[in-house]
Each structure stands twice: as structure tokens, then as C-alpha cells.
Write a protein that holds these residues in place. Sequence first.
Motif, PDB file in Angstrom:
ATOM      1  N   PRO A 274      32.350  46.850  38.319  1.00  0.00           N
ATOM      2  CA  PRO A 274      31.329  46.693  38.800  1.00  0.00           C
ATOM      3  C   PRO A 274      31.127  45.253  40.071  1.00  0.00           C
ATOM      4  CG  PRO A 274      30.732  46.175  36.031  1.00  0.00           C
ATOM      5  CD  PRO A 274      32.180  46.546  36.401  1.00  0.00           C
ATOM      6  N   VAL A 275      31.112  45.251  40.512  1.00  0.00           N
ATOM      7  CA  VAL A 275      31.059  44.259  41.664  1.00  0.00           C
ATOM      8  C   VAL A 275      29.781  43.100  41.893  1.00  0.00           C
ATOM      9  CG1 VAL A 275      30.730  43.572  44.472  1.00  0.00           C
ATOM     10  CG2 VAL A 275      31.374  45.601  43.508  1.00  0.00           C
ATOM     11  N   THR A 276      30.797  42.138  41.099  1.00  0.00           N
ATOM     12  CA  THR A 276      30.021  41.157  40.682  1.00  0.00           C
ATOM     13  C   THR A 276      29.042  40.441  42.640  1.00  0.00           C
ATOM     14  OG1 THR A 276      31.312  39.347  41.720  1.00  0.00           O
ATOM     15  CG2 THR A 276      31.477  40.135  38.934  1.00  0.00           C
ATOM     16  N   LYS A 277      27.442  40.075  41.457  1.00  0.00           N
ATOM     17  CA  LYS A 277      26.814  39.606  42.687  1.00  0.00           C
ATOM     18  C   LYS A 277      27.891  38.293  43.708  1.00  0.00           C
ATOM     19  CE  LYS A 277      22.217  39.680  40.111  1.00  0.00           C
ATOM     20  NZ  LYS A 277      21.022  38.862  39.874  1.00  0.00           N
ATOM     21  N   THR A 278      28.244  38.010  42.967  1.00  0.00           N
ATOM     22  CA  THR A 278      28.913  36.608  44.385  1.00  0.00           C
ATOM     23  C   THR A 278      30.085  37.108  45.354  1.00  0.00           C
ATOM     24  OG1 THR A 278      29.065  35.008  42.595  1.00  0.00           O
ATOM     25  CG2 THR A 278      30.894  34.231  44.231  1.00  0.00           C
ATOM     26  N   ALA A 279      30.979  37.774  44.610  1.00  0.00           N
ATOM     27  CA  ALA A 279      31.359  38.991  45.547  1.00  0.00           C
ATOM     28  C   ALA A 279      31.098  40.038  46.780  1.00  0.00           C
ATOM     29  CB  ALA A 279      32.452  39.957  44.855  1.00  0.00           C
ATOM     30  N   LEU A 280      29.179  40.383  45.697  1.00  0.00           N
ATOM     31  CA  LEU A 280      28.964  40.827  47.114  1.00  0.00           C
ATOM     32  C   LEU A 280      28.386  40.449  48.039  1.00  0.00           C
ATOM     33  CD1 LEU A 280      27.612  43.794  47.418  1.00  0.00           C
ATOM     34  CD2 LEU A 280      25.528  43.381  45.877  1.00  0.00           C
ATOM     35  N   PHE A 281      27.440  38.686  47.817  1.00  0.00           N
ATOM     36  CA  PHE A 281      27.314  37.999  48.657  1.00  0.00           C
ATOM     37  C   PHE A 281      28.024  37.589  49.657  1.00  0.00           C
ATOM     38  CE2 PHE A 281      23.752  37.780  45.923  1.00  0.00           C
ATOM     39  CZ  PHE A 281      22.015  37.923  47.043  1.00  0.00           C
ATOM     40  N   GLY A 282      29.379  37.088  49.620  1.00  0.00           N
ATOM     41  CA  GLY A 282      30.158  36.897  49.770  1.00  0.00           C
ATOM     42  C   GLY A 282      30.669  37.681  51.134  1.00  0.00           C
TER      43      GLY A 282
END
Length: 65
Positions: A11-19
Motif C-alpha cells: 500500500p502507498v504511504t501518505k508520505t509517498a503520496l504527498f511527495g
Amino acid sequence: MTQTKQTTKKPVTKTALFGKINYLNRKINKQKNNINMLVQVNKELQYKLTKIPSIIKFIFGIKNN
């Protein structure tokens, strides 16, 4: 019939998504700046084109938009 191999994705993490969102926003802003620059250059060229006498425009086949 062939079966497709199923892969398990993390699953994609929030940090990766915001990045990724920040990266895409930077690319969009860069393209907006490029468009604004091209619009400005176009305005300057259109202004210079209005300064050319009509007879020269006729000879060279230059058309105003």
C-alpha cells in the motif's frame, strides 16, 4: 487459457503520496510559467508586428491575426 500472475503491491504511504503530489504540482507550475512566458513573448512580437508598415507586410505576405 493462460492465467495472469497476481502480484501483491505494497500500500502507498501518505508520505509517498504527498511527495508525488508535490512533484506533480512543481511540474504543473513549471509548465504554467512556460506558458506565461510564451504568451508574453507572443504579445511583444505582435506589438512589433504592428509597427511594420503595411506595404512591407503585403510584399512579404505577413498576416496579422
